[in-house]
Design a protein around this motif. Structure first.
Motif, short mmCIF file in Angstrom:
data_model
loop_
_atom_site.label_atom_id
_atom_site.label_comp_id
_atom_site.label_asym_id
_atom_site.label_seq_id
_atom_site.Cartn_x
_atom_site.Cartn_y
_atom_site.Cartn_z
N GLU A 1 -42.20 -120.33 -42.61
CA GLU A 1 -43.14 -122.23 -42.52
C GLU A 1 -42.21 -122.54 -43.28
OE1 GLU A 1 -46.63 -120.54 -44.92
OE2 GLU A 1 -47.88 -119.83 -43.47
N SER B 1 -36.38 -126.08 -38.87
CA SER B 1 -36.68 -124.57 -37.18
C SER B 1 -35.25 -125.12 -36.26
CB SER B 1 -37.37 -125.59 -35.95
OG SER B 1 -37.12 -127.19 -35.61
N THR C 1 -46.09 -117.08 -35.18
CA THR C 1 -46.49 -118.37 -36.26
C THR C 1 -44.91 -119.73 -35.59
OG1 THR C 1 -47.38 -116.72 -37.54
CG2 THR C 1 -46.80 -118.91 -38.77
N GLN D 1 -45.70 -121.16 -32.61
CA GLN D 1 -46.61 -122.14 -32.98
C GLN D 1 -46.84 -122.99 -34.05
OE1 GLN D 1 -49.90 -122.59 -31.63
NE2 GLN D 1 -50.01 -124.07 -32.76
N LYS D 2 -45.21 -123.05 -34.71
CA LYS D 2 -44.61 -124.50 -35.34
C LYS D 2 -43.27 -125.01 -34.01
CE LYS D 2 -41.91 -125.18 -39.19
NZ LYS D 2 -40.74 -124.71 -40.52
N GLU E 1 -43.96 -129.49 -33.39
CA GLU E 1 -42.46 -129.57 -33.43
C GLU E 1 -42.84 -130.32 -31.84
OE1 GLU E 1 -39.66 -127.39 -35.27
OE2 GLU E 1 -40.45 -127.79 -37.13
#
Length: 217
Positions: free
Chosen positions: A6, A10, A37, A40-41, A45
Motif C-alpha cells: 500500500e 508500483s 492486493t 488490484q493496485k 493505476e
C-alpha cells in the motif's frame, strides 16, 4: 507485506536487486492475498495486465540476475500453483520458460513437466484449462509435447483438455491419440482405469471419434 504494497511505488514491484522487490517477496511467501492486493493496485493505476512486466530473477549457478516474467518466477519458486494461477489470470500466455538445458519452452510444457504434490492434480487441471483458454498462438509442436507430458502424468482430464484444444485449432490430433506413456498406456487405457468411479461413455466415444484404437494394450 500489506503495508509495503500500500505504501510502495508500483515501479518497485518489478525492479530491485537480489530478489528483494515486493513482488519477489509475495511470490516466494506464496502470499495470495498480497498478490491480489498488488494486482488490484496496478489495476487502479490503469495497468490491467502484467504483460511486458518483468522482475529480476537470480541465477545461483551463474551468479547473475536476469529478468523474469512474474508467472514463470512463481512456477519456478512455489510447489503449488496458487500464486501462478492468480498471475496467469492477469496476463497472456505467450511467456516462455526454460528447461534444465536452457531450452526455451512454452508455459504449458513447463507446468506439465513440473513436479507437484500428489494432491495437486485438480489444481493443475484448473491451471491448464485457463492456460489453454489464453493460448491462441499454440503450435502443433507445443501441444504435441504437452500431450506426451500429460500421458506420463496419467491424468485423463488433462489429456482431454489438450485433445479438445487441438481439435478446436484443427490440428492433427489423430496422430497422437494412440501414443503411449512410459507404462505403455494410451489415453483410452488411462480413461478405462476410472470406469469403476465415473461414467466414461461420452469420453470413450470422444476418443473413438479421434480414432483411438480400442485394441491397443
Amino acid at each position: 507485506l500489506k503495508f509495503l504494497i500500500e505504501n510502495t511505488d508500483s515501479e518497485s514491484y518489478f525492479i530491485g536487486l537480489g530478489g528483494t522487490t515486493v513482488l519477489h517477496i509475495l511470490i516466494v511467501a506464496n502470499y495470495l492475498e498480497g498478490i491480489r492486493t498488488l494486482l488490484q493496485k496496478l489495476k487502479i493505476e490503469g495497468r490491467d495486465s502484467l504483460d511486458g512486466m518483468k522482475i529480476n530473477g537470480y541465477d545461483e549457478l551463474l551468479n547473475i540476475e536476469h529478468p523474469k516474467v512474474p508467472l514463470i518466477y512463481a512456477l519456478e519458486q512455489n510447489k503449488d500453483l496458487s500464486a501462478a494461477y492468480i498471475l496467469l489470470e492477469q496476463c497472456k500466455s505467450n511467456a516462455k520458460a526454460t528447461d534444465e538445458t536452457g531450452r526455451s519452452i512454452s508455459v504449458l510444457e513447463f507446468v506439465l513437466g513440473k513436479s507437484l504434490p500428489t494432491d495437486a492434480e485438480e489444481q493443475l487441471l484448473q491451471f491448464v484449462n485457463l492456460l489453454l483458454l489464453k493460448m491462441n498462438d499454440l503450435t502443433e509442436e507445443e501441444l504435441s509435447k504437452a500431450y506426451n507430458l500429460g500421458l506420463d502424468r496419467g491424468n485423463f482430464q488433462i489429456l482431454k483438455a489438450l485433445l479438445m484444444k487441438g481439435d478446436q485449432r484443427k490440428l492433427k490430433i489423430r496422430r497422437w491419440v494412440n501414443r503411449t506413456n512410459r507404462s505403455g498406456q494410451t489415453a483410452l487405457c488411462i480413461l478405462m482405469k476410472s470406469n469403476h468411479i465415473l461414467d466414461i461413455s461420452e469420453d470413450v466415444q470422444m476418443l473413438l471419434n479421434y480414432r483411438a484404437n480400442p485394441l491397443a494394450p
